[in-house]
Write an enzyme that holds these catalytic residues in place. Structure first.
Site, PDB file in Angstrom:
ATOM      1  CG  LEU A 107      51.099  34.182  34.274  1.00 32.66           C
ATOM      2  CD1 LEU A 107      51.029  33.481  35.404  1.00 32.66           C
ATOM      3  CD2 LEU A 107      52.067  33.614  33.344  1.00 32.66           C
ATOM      4  CG  ASP A 108      48.161  32.417  27.952  1.00 34.30           C
ATOM      5  OD1 ASP A 108      48.147  33.739  27.710  1.00 34.30           O
ATOM      6  OD2 ASP A 108      48.483  31.521  27.370  1.00 34.30           O
ATOM      7  CB  ALA A 109      42.375  32.547  31.169  1.00 33.20           C
ATOM      8  CB  THR A 111      48.913  30.222  32.464  1.00 31.68           C
ATOM      9  OG1 THR A 111      49.115  29.752  31.107  1.00 31.68           O
ATOM     10  CG2 THR A 111      50.389  30.013  33.036  1.00 31.68           C
ATOM     11  CG  HIS A 190      48.873  32.842  23.651  1.00 28.72           C
ATOM     12  ND1 HIS A 190      48.533  32.908  24.839  1.00 28.72           N
ATOM     13  CD2 HIS A 190      47.742  33.096  22.772  1.00 28.72           C
ATOM     14  CE1 HIS A 190      47.263  33.299  25.088  1.00 28.72           C
ATOM     15  NE2 HIS A 190      46.971  33.284  23.629  1.00 28.72           N
TER      16      HIS A 190
END
Length: 237
Positions: A107-109, A111, A190
């Site tokens: 997961l993105d930072a 998220t 993403h």
């Protein structure tokens, strides 16, 4: 499995310590010294360290509730590592073992939500492989109200910038005009943010609630081991 990884899984060595032991001639594979850390070893091989037979401990499978502001990596950088949320317990999760764990679906930072962590590469491949059609459910907060046209495009597949093929069909449930639940079976870079960008909207907040049959059920920043039944799901044909 790589020989250095097998040693880590059989001891409390770090990867560097395992490689040093191989270089120093302390490790044998089927009775032969092996100086190659990347040598592939299998369950029917016999590995020894200083004359003692090595037995790999059972693989570990964890669910973690990722907070915002952590990077999905073993190493901290601009953001602290998500693995900083893993603490000691009474079940052999030692701090020196963390480097041998990896995330099945990052997961993105910014998220939040459900993250699965393991040291079993075959299992994590089944989690993330589009061929398995494992559904991931995301709660998405949007800048602009969702439109019927956007819903239709997202469900049928959109063309992401830099891609030549449409995304696979998705499911979308409207919670309110600026909040939706999106279900996808892919995990492109993403992807959720890019999908809404493709329909001229912007994701303001993103939270993963579910992977396959697993629903997030631990508090923010906390984790638990998966049950045997939960693990087995991703090994079923």
């Amino acid at each position: 499995m790589r020989l250095d990884k097998f040693i880590c899984k059989s001891t409390h060595f770090t990867r560097a310590e395992a490689r040093a032991a191989i270089r120093d001639g302390r490790v044998k594979v089927n009775g032969w010294y092996d100086c190659h850390e990347a040598t592939q070893v299998h369950e029917n091989n016999v590995m020894t360290l200083d004359g003692e037979i090595l037995q790999a401990r059972a693989s570990r499978y964890l669910m973690l509730h990722k907070p915002a502001g952590f990077v999905s990596s073993n190493v901290s950088g601009r953001y602290p590592s998500l693995f900083n949320n893993l603490t000691h317990d009474d079940d052999n999760l030692h701090i020196q073992d963390v480097e041998n764990l990896h995330i099945a679906g990052r997961l993105d930072a910014d998220t939040t939500g459900l993250v699965l962590i393991t040291d079993d590469g075959r299992w994590s491949f089944n989690v993330i492989s589009p061929a398995r059609e494992c559904e991931k459910v995301y709660r998405v907060n949007l800048r602009d109200p969702i439109t019927e046209d956007a819903i239709k495009q997202l469900v049928n597949g959109v063309l992401l910038r830099g891609s030549e093929q449409l995304t696979l069909p998705a499911k979308l449930t409207v919670v309110n005009e600026k909040e939706v639940l999106l279900t996808i079976t892919e995990g492109k870079y993403h992807q959720v943010k890019r999908m809404f960008g493709a329909v001229r909207n912007k994701v303001l907040a993103l939270h993963r609630e579910k992977i396959g049959p697993l629903s997030l059920d631990v508090p923010l920043g906390q984790w638990r081991y998966l049950t045997a039944e939960e693990v087995a799901y991703f090994y079923d044909e």
